[in-house]
Design an enzyme around this catalytic site. Structure first.
Site, PDB file in Angstrom:
ATOM      1  N   THR A 131      -4.686 -11.410 -20.158  1.00 12.32           N
ATOM      2  CA  THR A 131      -3.274 -11.612 -20.451  1.00 12.32           C
ATOM      3  C   THR A 131      -2.850 -13.052 -20.210  1.00 12.32           C
ATOM      4  O   THR A 131      -3.508 -13.804 -19.485  1.00 12.32           O
ATOM      5  CB  THR A 131      -2.417 -10.676 -19.585  1.00 12.32           C
ATOM      6  N   SER A 132      -1.737 -13.424 -20.836  1.00 11.19           N
ATOM      7  CA  SER A 132      -1.124 -14.744 -20.667  1.00 11.19           C
ATOM      8  C   SER A 132      -2.043 -15.880 -21.093  1.00 11.19           C
ATOM      9  O   SER A 132      -1.892 -17.009 -20.617  1.00 11.19           O
ATOM     10  CB  SER A 132      -0.681 -14.950 -19.208  1.00 11.19           C
ATOM     11  N   ARG A 133      -2.986 -15.578 -21.958  1.00 12.10           N
ATOM     12  CA  ARG A 133      -3.934 -16.588 -22.451  1.00 12.10           C
ATOM     13  C   ARG A 133      -4.808 -17.177 -21.345  1.00 12.10           C
ATOM     14  O   ARG A 133      -5.427 -18.235 -21.542  1.00 12.10           O
ATOM     15  CB  ARG A 133      -3.200 -17.733 -23.174  1.00 12.10           C
ATOM     16  N   LEU A 134      -4.876 -16.514 -20.217  1.00  9.54           N
ATOM     17  CA  LEU A 134      -5.733 -16.996 -19.128  1.00  9.54           C
ATOM     18  C   LEU A 134      -7.122 -16.377 -19.280  1.00  9.54           C
ATOM     19  O   LEU A 134      -7.629 -15.678 -18.386  1.00  9.54           O
ATOM     20  CB  LEU A 134      -5.107 -16.646 -17.780  1.00  9.54           C
ATOM     21  N   HIS A 135      -7.728 -16.643 -20.420  1.00  6.60           N
ATOM     22  CA  HIS A 135      -9.005 -16.031 -20.750  1.00  6.60           C
ATOM     23  C   HIS A 135     -10.118 -16.558 -19.847  1.00  6.60           C
ATOM     24  O   HIS A 135     -10.064 -17.696 -19.363  1.00  6.60           O
ATOM     25  CB  HIS A 135      -9.367 -16.329 -22.207  1.00  6.60           C
TER      26      HIS A 135
END
Length: 202
Positions: free
Chosen positions: A179-183
């Site tokens: 989530t939140s582009r915190l890949h």
């Protein structure tokens, strides 16, 4: 809006292990359970004369020796890899929000291994390897009739222009969506014959 991400457990060097081939096998097995028809589909990228090109191919085998696919050696990809064996693969498994990038060099597998695989192909697929000069310009759709007349009911040998290529990895990158582009991104770098996992910023 972010797409829904199913991987809430962080993925990092601590649980990636030290063997990228083992990690790939783990992820690939999960992808096969979810989507067996597409799990082995991969993008193959080549580069020749500073011009990149990419296409989808099927991985037919994988092992610590590399990742194998089959093609006409005189096709565009075959010709480009003969001139510049440096290449890259990308696997994308959307159900798991996972991607694997692999960079390395490509070599031909043995003629014996190509013969063995060719013998397992459906007869029409064997005929098409003789009928089609892959990537060449043609005036009308290819027909199998001439190849069928040539071989009749005889066994069909593998054309010398068709066979397997194996990408030997020099670098891996495993990407897992969160989530939140915190890949999570873990690269495996090889040095002195040993693989070392490193976390990359998303």
């Amino acid at each position: 809006m972010d797409r829904p991400i199913h991987n809430e457990t962080p993925f990092g060097p601590a649980n990636a292990g030290i063997d990228p081939f083992a990690l790939f096998e783990q992820w690939f097995k999960t992808a096969m359970e979810t989507d067996p028809n597409n799990a082995a589909v991969m993008t193959l990228a080549t580069a020749f004369n500073n011009r990149p090109s990419a296409r989808m191919v099927l991985m037919k085998e994988h092992s610590p020796d590399g990742f194998v696919f089959y093609t006409n050696y005189e096709s565009r990809k075959g010709s480009e890899l003969a001139e510049n064996p440096k290449s890259a693969l990308v696997f994308w498994w959307p159900a798991q929000e996972r991607q694997v990038r692999i960079e390395g060099h490509t070599t031909r597998i043995s003629a014996e291994a190509s013969d063995a695989y060719f013998a397992t192909r459906p007869r029409d697929s064997q005929l098409s390897a003789w009928a089609s000069a892959q990537s060449s310009e043609i005036d009308e759709p290819i027909s199998l009739e001439a190849a069928k007349a040539k071989f009749k009911d005889d066994p069909i040998p593998r054309p010398c222009s068709w066979g397997g290529l194996q990408l030997v990895p020099e670098r891996f990158e495993f990407w897992q969506g969160r989530t939140s582009r915190l890949h999570d991104r873990i690269a495996f770098i090889q040095k002195n014959g040993q693989w070392s996992p490193r976390r990359l910023a998303p």
